[in-house]
Each structure stands twice: as C-alpha cells, then as structure tokens.
Design a protein around this motif. Structure first.
Motif, PDB file in Angstrom:
ATOM      1  N   GLY A 165      52.407  11.947  -2.786  1.00  0.00           N
ATOM      2  CA  GLY A 165      51.423  11.538  -2.264  1.00  0.00           C
ATOM      3  C   GLY A 165      50.960  12.372  -2.345  1.00  0.00           C
ATOM      4  N   GLY A 166      49.524  12.380  -1.194  1.00  0.00           N
ATOM      5  CA  GLY A 166      48.505  13.969  -0.718  1.00  0.00           C
ATOM      6  C   GLY A 166      47.717  13.801  -2.268  1.00  0.00           C
ATOM      7  N   ARG A 167      46.619  15.077  -2.153  1.00  0.00           N
ATOM      8  CA  ARG A 167      45.420  15.079  -2.620  1.00  0.00           C
ATOM      9  C   ARG A 167      46.426  15.805  -4.789  1.00  0.00           C
ATOM     10  NH1 ARG A 167      40.761  18.783  -1.750  1.00  0.00           N
ATOM     11  NH2 ARG A 167      40.148  16.809  -1.449  1.00  0.00           N
ATOM     12  N   ALA A 168      45.991  14.998  -5.975  1.00  0.00           N
ATOM     13  CA  ALA A 168      46.850  14.984  -6.835  1.00  0.00           C
ATOM     14  C   ALA A 168      46.307  17.299  -6.895  1.00  0.00           C
ATOM     15  CB  ALA A 168      46.119  14.920  -7.671  1.00  0.00           C
ATOM     16  N   PRO A 169      47.446  18.170  -7.605  1.00  0.00           N
ATOM     17  CA  PRO A 169      47.063  18.894  -7.684  1.00  0.00           C
ATOM     18  C   PRO A 169      45.854  19.373  -9.112  1.00  0.00           C
ATOM     19  CG  PRO A 169      48.807  18.193  -8.779  1.00  0.00           C
ATOM     20  CD  PRO A 169      49.024  17.044  -7.677  1.00  0.00           C
ATOM     21  N   TYR A 170      44.829  20.106  -8.921  1.00  0.00           N
ATOM     22  CA  TYR A 170      44.560  20.951  -9.601  1.00  0.00           C
ATOM     23  C   TYR A 170      44.896  20.198 -11.585  1.00  0.00           C
ATOM     24  CZ  TYR A 170      40.023  22.949 -12.106  1.00  0.00           C
ATOM     25  OH  TYR A 170      38.966  23.317 -12.627  1.00  0.00           O
ATOM     26  N   GLY A 171      44.157  19.495 -12.150  1.00  0.00           N
ATOM     27  CA  GLY A 171      44.404  19.594 -13.028  1.00  0.00           C
ATOM     28  C   GLY A 171      45.109  17.739 -13.622  1.00  0.00           C
ATOM     29  N   THR A 173      45.196  13.341 -12.179  1.00  0.00           N
ATOM     30  CA  THR A 173      44.644  12.635 -11.321  1.00  0.00           C
ATOM     31  C   THR A 173      45.900  11.456 -10.690  1.00  0.00           C
ATOM     32  OG1 THR A 173      43.927  11.499 -13.757  1.00  0.00           O
ATOM     33  CG2 THR A 173      42.441  12.600 -11.542  1.00  0.00           C
ATOM     34  N   TYR A 174      45.673  10.843  -9.424  1.00  0.00           N
ATOM     35  CA  TYR A 174      46.999  10.092  -9.360  1.00  0.00           C
ATOM     36  C   TYR A 174      46.128   8.765  -9.838  1.00  0.00           C
ATOM     37  CZ  TYR A 174      50.727   7.872  -6.796  1.00  0.00           C
ATOM     38  OH  TYR A 174      51.901   7.001  -5.584  1.00  0.00           O
ATOM     39  N   ASN A 175      47.669   7.799 -10.130  1.00  0.00           N
ATOM     40  CA  ASN A 175      47.381   7.062 -10.054  1.00  0.00           C
ATOM     41  C   ASN A 175      48.137   5.725  -9.717  1.00  0.00           C
ATOM     42  OD1 ASN A 175      47.327   4.327 -11.956  1.00  0.00           O
ATOM     43  ND2 ASN A 175      46.848   5.159 -14.007  1.00  0.00           N
ATOM     44  N   PRO A 176      47.787   5.639  -8.860  1.00  0.00           N
ATOM     45  CA  PRO A 176      48.454   4.393  -7.676  1.00  0.00           C
ATOM     46  C   PRO A 176      48.741   3.209  -8.368  1.00  0.00           C
ATOM     47  CG  PRO A 176      45.934   4.706  -7.575  1.00  0.00           C
ATOM     48  CD  PRO A 176      45.954   5.487  -8.906  1.00  0.00           C
ATOM     49  N   ASP A 177      47.997   2.873  -9.667  1.00  0.00           N
ATOM     50  CA  ASP A 177      49.159   1.453 -10.654  1.00  0.00           C
ATOM     51  C   ASP A 177      50.058   2.226 -11.238  1.00  0.00           C
ATOM     52  OD1 ASP A 177      46.986  -0.023  -9.293  1.00  0.00           O
ATOM     53  OD2 ASP A 177      46.423   0.263 -11.493  1.00  0.00           O
ATOM     54  N   THR A 178      50.153   3.472 -11.852  1.00  0.00           N
ATOM     55  CA  THR A 178      51.789   3.732 -12.017  1.00  0.00           C
ATOM     56  C   THR A 178      52.067   4.430 -11.515  1.00  0.00           C
ATOM     57  OG1 THR A 178      50.639   5.609 -13.106  1.00  0.00           O
ATOM     58  CG2 THR A 178      50.737   3.366 -14.432  1.00  0.00           C
ATOM     59  N   LYS A 179      51.920   4.943 -10.413  1.00  0.00           N
ATOM     60  CA  LYS A 179      52.384   6.153  -9.377  1.00  0.00           C
ATOM     61  C   LYS A 179      52.895   7.589  -9.623  1.00  0.00           C
ATOM     62  CE  LYS A 179      54.099   2.505  -6.053  1.00  0.00           C
ATOM     63  NZ  LYS A 179      54.874   2.234  -5.278  1.00  0.00           N
ATOM     64  N   LEU A 180      51.967   7.585 -10.734  1.00  0.00           N
ATOM     65  CA  LEU A 180      52.147   9.130 -11.895  1.00  0.00           C
ATOM     66  C   LEU A 180      50.498   9.912 -11.572  1.00  0.00           C
ATOM     67  CD1 LEU A 180      54.858   7.731 -14.563  1.00  0.00           C
ATOM     68  CD2 LEU A 180      55.289   9.143 -12.677  1.00  0.00           C
ATOM     69  N   LEU A 181      50.697  11.369 -11.840  1.00  0.00           N
ATOM     70  CA  LEU A 181      50.003  12.369 -12.385  1.00  0.00           C
ATOM     71  C   LEU A 181      49.533  11.608 -14.136  1.00  0.00           C
ATOM     72  CD1 LEU A 181      51.449  15.030 -10.348  1.00  0.00           C
ATOM     73  CD2 LEU A 181      49.681  13.478  -9.700  1.00  0.00           C
ATOM     74  N   GLU A 182      48.081  11.712 -13.998  1.00  0.00           N
ATOM     75  CA  GLU A 182      47.668  11.782 -15.027  1.00  0.00           C
ATOM     76  C   GLU A 182      47.115  13.163 -15.306  1.00  0.00           C
ATOM     77  OE1 GLU A 182      46.057   7.749 -16.066  1.00  0.00           O
ATOM     78  OE2 GLU A 182      47.699   6.797 -15.297  1.00  0.00           O
ATOM     79  N   ILE A 183      47.048  13.332 -16.632  1.00  0.00           N
ATOM     80  CA  ILE A 183      46.108  15.028 -16.920  1.00  0.00           C
ATOM     81  C   ILE A 183      44.073  14.983 -16.376  1.00  0.00           C
ATOM     82  CG2 ILE A 183      45.383  16.269 -19.005  1.00  0.00           C
ATOM     83  CD1 ILE A 183      48.207  16.286 -19.252  1.00  0.00           C
ATOM     84  N   HIS A 184      43.655  15.319 -15.867  1.00  0.00           N
ATOM     85  CA  HIS A 184      42.182  15.711 -16.158  1.00  0.00           C
ATOM     86  C   HIS A 184      42.211  16.476 -17.113  1.00  0.00           C
ATOM     87  CE1 HIS A 184      38.430  16.853 -14.509  1.00  0.00           C
ATOM     88  NE2 HIS A 184      38.711  15.301 -13.427  1.00  0.00           N
ATOM     89  N   PRO A 276      52.998  17.227 -19.120  1.00  0.00           N
ATOM     90  CA  PRO A 276      52.658  18.954 -18.631  1.00  0.00           C
ATOM     91  C   PRO A 276      51.722  18.903 -19.254  1.00  0.00           C
ATOM     92  CG  PRO A 276      54.578  18.829 -20.226  1.00  0.00           C
ATOM     93  CD  PRO A 276      54.874  17.998 -20.100  1.00  0.00           C
ATOM     94  N   ILE A 277      51.557  20.413 -18.338  1.00  0.00           N
ATOM     95  CA  ILE A 277      49.941  20.706 -18.945  1.00  0.00           C
ATOM     96  C   ILE A 277      49.941  22.428 -19.869  1.00  0.00           C
ATOM     97  CG2 ILE A 277      47.715  22.360 -18.387  1.00  0.00           C
ATOM     98  CD1 ILE A 277      47.545  20.563 -15.816  1.00  0.00           C
ATOM     99  N   ILE A 278      51.521  22.626 -20.226  1.00  0.00           N
ATOM    100  CA  ILE A 278      51.158  24.193 -19.826  1.00  0.00           C
ATOM    101  C   ILE A 278      53.350  23.803 -20.277  1.00  0.00           C
ATOM    102  CG2 ILE A 278      49.617  25.141 -19.191  1.00  0.00           C
ATOM    103  CD1 ILE A 278      52.053  26.908 -17.073  1.00  0.00           C
ATOM    104  N   SER A 279      53.829  25.098 -22.010  1.00  0.00           N
ATOM    105  CA  SER A 279      54.630  24.594 -22.135  1.00  0.00           C
ATOM    106  C   SER A 279      55.384  25.571 -20.968  1.00  0.00           C
ATOM    107  CB  SER A 279      54.180  25.707 -22.993  1.00  0.00           C
ATOM    108  OG  SER A 279      54.294  26.679 -22.922  1.00  0.00           O
ATOM    109  N   LEU A 280      56.680  25.283 -20.953  1.00  0.00           N
ATOM    110  CA  LEU A 280      58.151  25.888 -20.242  1.00  0.00           C
ATOM    111  C   LEU A 280      57.839  27.756 -20.240  1.00  0.00           C
ATOM    112  CD1 LEU A 280      59.792  25.541 -17.964  1.00  0.00           C
ATOM    113  CD2 LEU A 280      61.479  25.280 -19.817  1.00  0.00           C
TER     114      LEU A 280
END
Length: 526
Positions: A165-171, A173-184, A276-280
C-alpha cells in the motif's frame, strides 16, 4: 429559573482528521466543528468562535500541527479566560508528554479545557489525574494501531509477496483489483535510463538528474529530479522484482550523503509477483557502485556569505562550487546545480572572492555613513514600530478568520471553500509567528574598522559569517548587477538597498590588482 451568566472569554475550537477513512467513522472535520459549535451555543458562548484545524496529520506529535500550536500560543496571549474545546481527546493528543505540557500551558493562562467525549473538570486534582489516564490510553491506542498495521503489512509481504500500500514507486502503478504493481511504461523508460547511466556509463547522480530534467521526466510529485530522489530510486530493490519491507527512513537519502548503501540486513526481502523493470545483474551492479563510494558526507563549502546569497532570477539559494583545480570557488544558482540550466536559464554565477571583497567594502561604507550621522534614527517621531505593525497584521488575519468562520456557520461558505480559506489564513498566521523580531542595530564601537575586523585571523569563519549576517539580510546575484539588501535599521545615512554593477566589481576587485597584497591566488576572473 435564573439564567446562568455568560461564560468568560472566547471559545477556541480545535479539530483534526488524519485520514479520509475517518470521515466514515464520525471523525470528519464538519462533524467535529458542528458538535463543538452546538456545545458552545448551549453554554452561552457568543460567536464569532476561533477555529483551528489540522488536516491529514497524526496526533503522535505536536511538531507538525501548526493549528494546535497556534491555539495554545493565542490562548496564552489572550487577556481573557478562554475555553479550548475538542470533540475527542485523541483529536488533540495521543502522547502523554504533549498532553501534560499543553494542559499546563492552558491552566497557566487562566483558560480551561473541555472534551465532549469525557466531560471532566481539569481544574480539580481528580479531573487532572483522569485526564492523564485518558492520555495514556490514547497513546497506548496509537501504538497498538501501529503494531497492528505493521503485523498486517508483514503478513502481506511474507505470505502474498505483494506491495503493502501507499504510493506506488516511480515506474509502477498500483492495480487495486489485482493488488499488484504494474509497469508505467513512460516512467519505466526513465528508470532504465537511470540504471544504464549509473552502471554502464558511470555517470554521477547530478549529471543523470540534469539529463532526466532535460528530457522532461519529473518525479511522482511532479518535481524536477535531484540527487536525493535519484539515490532513493537507485537503492530500491522493487525495480529488480523484489518487495522490501522495513527499509524505513534508510531509503530517504539526504542529498548530502555521498552514497552509503542501505543496511539490507534489517530488511524483509521477498521475490514479488510484479514484473521487474531491470535485471538482477543491473541491480547488483548499482548496489556495488553505491557501496564502493562508501559512507560519509560531502565536504562543507560554507563561506562568508553562506545563507544570504540568492539567485536574482529564481530566488533559489546560491551554492559554492569549485572550478578548475578547485582553488577557484564560484557561487552558482542552486536550481541550475540541481536540475540543470533549463531550470533557470537566467541563473548567474560569480567568483566568490570578488563578491566577498565587494560586499565587505560596501558594508563598511554603509556603516561609516551611519556612524557619521551618529547612528540617529530616521524620522524618529513618525517611525513605524515593527512590533506594532506585526501585531496589527496579526489582528487583521485573526479578524478575517473570524469573519469566514461566521460565514461558514451561517451557510454562506461551502465546506471546501471554507477549508481552503482557513488553511491559507493559518499559513499566514504561522509565517507571522515565525518571523524574526524586528532588527536592532548591534552595539557598534564608533571607532572600529569593520572590514579590518572581518579580515582578522583571530575570528573564526562562523564568527565572521555571523558578523556579516548581523547587518545584511540577503544578496541577489544577477547577470548585470549585485543587489545588497541590508537590515532595515531605520538610521540616517544607512542604505537599506545597494546596487553594485558587476563590471565595476570585476574592474575594482579583479585578482590581478589584489595579488600584491596576497589576497588572491586564483587566477583570472570570469
């Protein structure tokens, strides 16, 4: 029935709400105000009432609650026995120490405290003990809520591997339906650019910030990028597909930090369900470079005029920056330094040694003029007392606050407009309270040489800075001129503003004319 006499003093209403969810629990601003107003009318208080509102703030500390601090200050300054009323005790305090200190101030001023949920008399010993017990329970409830939120978030992270919860990190968006972060996608491009420049091209944080700002990227808050926010981004493992819990204040890197890595040993780190947006490998490379820079702080570049020099174009502070072999120290626009030239195209810079010489010379002449007139106040009989002027301005804002409160009670203002106007007024009052006392000319020996004193090796750098700041309010650096704003002492012969042409400064104080005296060794002036 014999009517009761009207209560003494004014009614001062305090209300607070910390979250939008509390509106549904009966804690809304409007509900609290209405309850307090009805209580005051039934007890014989006459409008206008004084209203103090803190929006979206926790009761854990009084430090950020300007409205409550203003209420206590005005109650102490009042010459009548005013009454402070709040609907619930925990609207005002959830800390025993704050509650005890506030009650002491209220009683010392001759005022009284009323809480609508517990009608107790704090003027008695029994009522005071009961008040402290209630404060203890309010503090316990605050800590219990924090523990419950912590345990819930810990379960979500460890068992469900989701963002808590809280503001999604830069990069993302938060999907309240799936409760997962999605790439912007747009922001993700900036994130990839940051890690690529940092790990492959080995660019520094300020250089990367300037590139981001030049390309039009902004932070989640809509602000230009600067090193503080960029270092937070580089330290966040969410971009490599992880969810970290317990990072806390460690990720809020200060711009003064050189790049100390976070203490990941205290984190709870799990593989998240988001993409993920970048590799490990990229994340590990960034972490290794941050660690290699080591902990510590950037070296201090305080100078004689620190804190009073600002850019004439954008009013941002001017910062000292070395050039060439680091022997030449220049003052440059802070906004340009943080965000790039596009942030302030007219931002100027100036060799610090030139400015120092020019300011000391101008200040010495100004003091000599005032000394020649015997430090005589200008227009003594008609001079406006700054303390009286500030008191008059304060009364104006308080009267305006009373008028808009009356209009709101009468239905002439919508709740939204009332809140906006009240918040603006409270800001004006807070700034007025924070204003420094009117300037008073320091004790000056008529025979002393100020410029010689500032060059004395017996004075520390801090003492020299304090000496200049005692007379100079601020200095504006422009491309054509330098404006010195002196403190308004109101003396005959004392200039309050002085304009120095930059070309004249260069001609008079250029290093080639001062080398013979050993004052400059930094080469050609720019």
């Amino acid at each position: 029935m014999i009517p009761l006499p009207p209560p003494p003093g004014r009614l001062r209403i305090y209300v607070r709400v910390s979250t939008d969810e509390q509106v549904n629990e009966g804690y809304s601003i409007d509900a609290q105000i209405e309850a307090c107003i009805q209580w005051g009318l039934k007890r014989g208080f006459s409008p206008p009432f004084c209203l103090y509102v803190d929006y979206g703030l926790s009761a854990g500390s009084m430090e950020k609650r300007a409205a409550l601090r203003l209420l206590l200050t005005e109650l102490e300054d009042s010459k009548t026995s005013d009454t402070m009323v709040t609907k619930f005790l925990d609207r005002a305090w959830r800390d025993v120490a704050d509650a005890a200190a506030s009650l002491k101030r209220i009683k010392a001023s001759g005022g009284s405290l009323v809480m609508l949920d517990f009608p107790i008399d704090t003027s008695t010993m029994e009522g005071e003990i009961f008040f402290y017990n209630l404060s203890s329970f309010a503090q316990y409830e605050r800590k219990r809520i924090g523990k419950r939120v912590h345990d819930t978030n810990l379960h979500i992270v460890s068992q469900h591997r989701r963002w808590v919860g809280g503001r999604a990190p830069y990069g993302y968006t938060y999907n309240p339906d799936t409760k997962l972060l999605e790439i912007h996608e747009t922001q993700a491009e900036a994130v990839r650019l940051v890690f690529e420049r940092y790990t492959k091209d080995r660019h520094g944080s300020q250089r990367i910030c300037k590139e981001l700002n030049r390309k039009g990227y902004v932070t989640n808050e809509g602000n230009p990028w600067q090193s503080t926010s960029l270092l937070c981004l580089l330290r966040n493992p969410v971009y490599a597909g992880f969810i970290a819990y317990g990072r806390g204040a460690k990720v809020r890197a200060s711009s003064a930090l050189v790049g100390a890595p976070d203490d990941a040993a205290t984190w709870i780190l799990v593989q998240g369900k988001h993409e993920p947006i970048i590799s490990l490998e990229t994340w590990e490379a960034a972490k290794e470079r941050l660690r290699s820079r080591g902990p510590g702080r950037a070296p201090s570049r305080q100078h004689l005029l620190s804190g009073i020099v600002v850019c004439a174009a954008c009013s941002s502070p001017m910062y000292a920056r070395p050039r060439g072999d680091a022997t030449q120290i220049y003052l440059g626009c802070g906004k340009v330094s943080r965000y790039g030239r596009e942030a302030c195209p007219e931002g100027a810079y100036l060799l610090h040694s030139l400015l120092e010489e020019a300011v000391l010379d101008a200040l010495s002449r100004n003091l000599a003029n005032a000394r020649a007139k015997g430090f005589t106040p200008r227009n003594r009989a008609r001079a406006k007392n700054p303390t009286e002027a500030r008191a008059h301005k304060r009364k104006h804002w308080l009267d305006k606050r009373d008028r808009i409160t009356d209009a709101y009670i009468a239905g002439g203002l919508s709740p939204e407009r009332y809140r906006a106007q009240l918040k603006d007024l409270e800001g004006q009052l807070q700034r007025l309270e924070e204003d420094a006392e009117p300037p008073v000319l320091p004790e000056v020996d008529p025979s002393f040489d100020f410029e010689a004193l500032m060059r004395s090796p017996d004075l520390t750098a801090e003492e020299k800075r304090s000496g200049v700041a005692a007379f100079v309010e601020r200095i504006l650096i422009g491309n054509e001129a330098v404006e010195i704003h002196y403190k308004p002492f109101g003396l005959v012969g004392w200039k309050e503003t002085e304009r120095l042409d930059r070309q004249e400064i260069r001609e008079k104080w250029r290093p080639s004319r001062r080398n013979s005296q050993g004052r400059f060794t930094d080469g050609t002036d720019q």
